[in-house]
Design a protein around this motif. Structure first.
Motif, PDB file in Angstrom:
ATOM      1  N   LYS A   1      27.823  26.820  22.909  1.00 64.18           N
ATOM      2  CA  LYS A   1      27.399  26.100  21.714  1.00 64.18           C
ATOM      3  C   LYS A   1      25.894  26.254  21.509  1.00 64.18           C
ATOM      4  O   LYS A   1      25.104  26.074  22.434  1.00 64.18           O
TER       5      LYS A   1
ATOM      6  N   ASP B   1      31.429  24.299  25.227  1.00 64.79           N
ATOM      7  CA  ASP B   1      30.101  23.744  25.476  1.00 64.79           C
ATOM      8  C   ASP B   1      29.140  24.789  26.032  1.00 64.79           C
ATOM      9  O   ASP B   1      27.940  24.757  25.747  1.00 64.79           O
ATOM     10  N   SER B   2      29.649  25.728  26.799  1.00 64.89           N
ATOM     11  CA  SER B   2      28.808  26.715  27.447  1.00 64.89           C
ATOM     12  C   SER B   2      28.161  27.699  26.472  1.00 64.89           C
ATOM     13  O   SER B   2      27.177  28.347  26.821  1.00 64.89           O
TER      14      SER B   2
ATOM     15  N   TYR C   1      34.929  25.928  16.175  1.00 68.29           N
ATOM     16  CA  TYR C   1      34.972  25.169  17.417  1.00 68.29           C
ATOM     17  C   TYR C   1      34.381  26.046  18.517  1.00 68.29           C
ATOM     18  O   TYR C   1      34.615  27.255  18.547  1.00 68.29           O
ATOM     19  N   TYR C   2      33.625  25.428  19.426  1.00 76.29           N
ATOM     20  CA  TYR C   2      32.941  26.177  20.465  1.00 76.29           C
ATOM     21  C   TYR C   2      33.080  25.508  21.818  1.00 76.29           C
ATOM     22  O   TYR C   2      33.109  24.280  21.926  1.00 76.29           O
TER      23      TYR C   2
END
Length: 126
Positions: A65, A62-63, A59-60
């Motif tokens: 990814k 958004d900044s 899981y990441y």
């Protein structure tokens, strides 16, 4: 009890890369989720990435990814964060963290994690 120790931080120019490591010791069989967080001066600690220890689901934020990759080597009891295409805004102290089941929570919340490392500094120059 679980102990975490980060390493691999340093000073790098924008666009560069580093591989951060988190060595996990102690009662590792109890861990469900390993997370990476970062904290810049004067700012709140923010979620970066997380991985399920057994299944390997990732899981990441958004900044990060598409730029950062979290992985783990269960045999070595180590989790990694490969940080690529670094930007000055990535500058922060990076922390790894481990949960303590049956404590529950969302993967991006610091409240899920019971154990924290000392942090490793990543500085990105422009």
């Amino acid at each position: 009890q679980v102990q975490l120790a980060e390493s691999g931080g340093g000073l790098v120019q924008a666009g560069g890369s580093l591989r951060l490591s988190c060595a996990v010791a102690g009662r590792t069989v109890s861990i469900t989720t390993l997370g990476w967080f970062r904290q810049a001066p004067g700012k709140e600690r923010e979620f970066v990435a997380a991985i399920r220890w057994s299944a390997g689901s990732t899981y990441y934020a958004d900044s990060v990814k598409g730029r950062f990759i979290i992985s783990r080597d269960n045999a070595k009891n180590t989790v990694y964060l490969q940080v690529n295409s670094l930007k000055p805004e990535d500058t922060a102290v990076y922390y790894c963290a481990a949960d303590r089941p049956p404590r529950t929570g969302v993967y991006y919340s610091p409240a899920l994690y019971a154990y924290w490392g000392q942090g490793t500094q990543v500085t990105v120059s422009s």
